[in-house]
Design an enzyme around this catalytic site. Structure first.
Site, PDB file in Angstrom:
ATOM      1  N   HIS A 155      -5.507   9.326   0.320  1.00 54.70           N
ATOM      2  CA  HIS A 155      -5.462   8.613   1.610  1.00 54.70           C
ATOM      3  C   HIS A 155      -6.238   9.303   2.731  1.00 54.70           C
ATOM      4  O   HIS A 155      -5.758   9.409   3.873  1.00 54.70           O
ATOM      5  CB  HIS A 155      -4.008   8.389   2.043  1.00 54.70           C
ATOM      6  CG  HIS A 155      -3.818   7.131   2.835  1.00 54.70           C
ATOM      7  ND1 HIS A 155      -4.177   7.024   4.167  1.00 54.70           N
ATOM      8  CD2 HIS A 155      -3.305   5.929   2.499  1.00 54.70           C
ATOM      9  CE1 HIS A 155      -3.872   5.798   4.595  1.00 54.70           C
ATOM     10  NE2 HIS A 155      -3.356   5.113   3.604  1.00 54.70           N
TER      11      HIS A 155
ATOM     12  N   ASP B 214       0.814  -1.219   0.000  1.00 54.95           N
ATOM     13  CA  ASP B 214       0.000   0.000   0.000  1.00 54.95           C
ATOM     14  C   ASP B 214       0.849   1.271   0.000  1.00 54.95           C
ATOM     15  O   ASP B 214       1.953   1.278   0.541  1.00 54.95           O
ATOM     16  CB  ASP B 214      -0.822   0.076   1.298  1.00 54.95           C
ATOM     17  CG  ASP B 214      -2.001  -0.850   1.290  1.00 54.95           C
ATOM     18  OD1 ASP B 214      -2.124  -1.667   0.364  1.00 54.95           O
ATOM     19  OD2 ASP B 214      -2.810  -0.753   2.236  1.00 54.95           O
ATOM     20  N   ASP B 215       0.250   2.326  -0.511  1.00 53.12           N
ATOM     21  CA  ASP B 215       0.703   3.717  -0.326  1.00 53.12           C
ATOM     22  C   ASP B 215       1.779   4.167  -1.313  1.00 53.12           C
ATOM     23  O   ASP B 215       2.233   5.293  -1.238  1.00 53.12           O
ATOM     24  CB  ASP B 215       1.193   4.006   1.108  1.00 53.12           C
ATOM     25  CG  ASP B 215       0.112   3.783   2.155  1.00 53.12           C
ATOM     26  OD1 ASP B 215      -1.069   3.636   1.770  1.00 53.12           O
ATOM     27  OD2 ASP B 215       0.451   3.742   3.348  1.00 53.12           O
TER      28      ASP B 215
ATOM     29  N   HIS C 267       3.509  -2.450   3.136  1.00 51.13           N
ATOM     30  CA  HIS C 267       3.527  -1.061   2.662  1.00 51.13           C
ATOM     31  C   HIS C 267       4.824  -0.733   1.926  1.00 51.13           C
ATOM     32  O   HIS C 267       5.915  -0.946   2.482  1.00 51.13           O
ATOM     33  CB  HIS C 267       3.368  -0.101   3.842  1.00 51.13           C
ATOM     34  CG  HIS C 267       2.019  -0.159   4.483  1.00 51.13           C
ATOM     35  ND1 HIS C 267       1.666  -1.154   5.364  1.00 51.13           N
ATOM     36  CD2 HIS C 267       0.932   0.640   4.342  1.00 51.13           C
ATOM     37  CE1 HIS C 267       0.408  -0.958   5.758  1.00 51.13           C
ATOM     38  NE2 HIS C 267      -0.065   0.124   5.153  1.00 51.13           N
TER      39      HIS C 267
ATOM     40  N   HIS D 202      -5.973   2.501  -3.832  1.00 53.56           N
ATOM     41  CA  HIS D 202      -5.977   2.745  -2.379  1.00 53.56           C
ATOM     42  C   HIS D 202      -6.450   4.184  -2.124  1.00 53.56           C
ATOM     43  O   HIS D 202      -6.059   4.784  -1.132  1.00 53.56           O
ATOM     44  CB  HIS D 202      -4.573   2.495  -1.840  1.00 53.56           C
ATOM     45  CG  HIS D 202      -4.432   2.506  -0.354  1.00 53.56           C
ATOM     46  ND1 HIS D 202      -5.372   1.998   0.501  1.00 53.56           N
ATOM     47  CD2 HIS D 202      -3.425   2.956   0.450  1.00 53.56           C
ATOM     48  CE1 HIS D 202      -4.946   2.141   1.757  1.00 53.56           C
ATOM     49  NE2 HIS D 202      -3.776   2.727   1.749  1.00 53.56           N
TER      50      HIS D 202
HETATM   51 NI    NI Z   1      -2.523   3.256   3.368  1.00 52.13          NI
END
Ligand code: NI
Length: 215
Positions: free
Chosen positions: A67, A11-12, A154, A63
């Site tokens: 955020h 993620d991210d 991540h 995602h």
């Molecule tokens: Ni995230």
């Protein structure tokens, strides 16, 4: 007997300093993974990373754009987070995301109603926290690995401890007989067709309750 499969997810990103070494490791072990990217991180600089991920057999998913805690957004804002991210992924790599991971795994009914993708959670090891060592991340992933599960990691900027952990995790799990597949392949091999709007946060393929046990 069917093979044991896991979906590693990140993620991210994308971020050059983490996503690229992760892609190098995945390539070394002939492993696929799924990247839940943030729309705002897709730029002229990072677009080639997404194309490389696809070429390596990885999957690109959403995602959100920026955020936020999407439970606090209006319907229009929720839809914009999804559509803007879709546009950037498509412009960068020519594909549309098939799955959505909510920021902070925070969800509400409006999100399930408005977002036309199945929601993905996963088994995590708090690898967004610098205080969790690479050793603890390795131990955690090895404990949580089971056939059909989704592992949540991540590729945050500067997350060198997850890159270091992955260097140990990939050979250790391969030795235990796991193959690493994308989220789409995970569902397909398990014969599951996940539908949107179901109010399920999938952490493993055959899940039917909203949350998985043992997260
Ligand atoms: Ni995230």
């Amino acid at each position: 007997m069917a093979r044991k499969i896991l979906a590693l997810t990140f993620d991210d990103g994308p971020h050059p300093d983490t996503t690229l070494p992760i892609l190098d490791l995945l390539s070394e072990y002939h492993a696929a993974a799924t990247f839940f990217v943030l729309g705002e991180h897709i730029t002229a600089q990072t677009e080639p990373i997404l194309r490389r991920a696809l070429q390596q057999g990885c999957e690109l998913c959403s995602h959100s754009f920026s955020h936020p805690d999407m439970t606090q957004l209006t319907a229009a804002e929720i839809c914009a987070e999804i559509s803007e991210t879709e546009k950037r992924i498509e412009a960068a790599a020519g594909v549309l995301p098939r799955f959505f991971r909510p920021p902070y795994i925070a969800v509400n009914d409006a999100m399930f109603r408005l977002i036309p993708l199945p929601f993905i959670a996963g088994y995590g090891v708090r690898d967004y926290d610098d205080a969790v060592s690479a050793e603890a991340r390795i131990r955690g992933v090895l404990q949580k690995a089971a056939d059909g599960r989704i592992i949540l990691l991540h590729d945050l900027a500067g997350n060198t401890q997850t890159v270091a952990a992955l260097r140990e995790i990939l050979p250790a799990l391969q030795k235990k007989g796991y193959a690493f597949v994308t989220v789409s392949q995970l569902f397909s091999e398990k014969g599951i067709v996940p539908q949107p709007h179901q109010k399920i946060l999938y952490s493993y393929a055959e899940q039917t309750a909203m949350y998985a046990d043992d997260l």
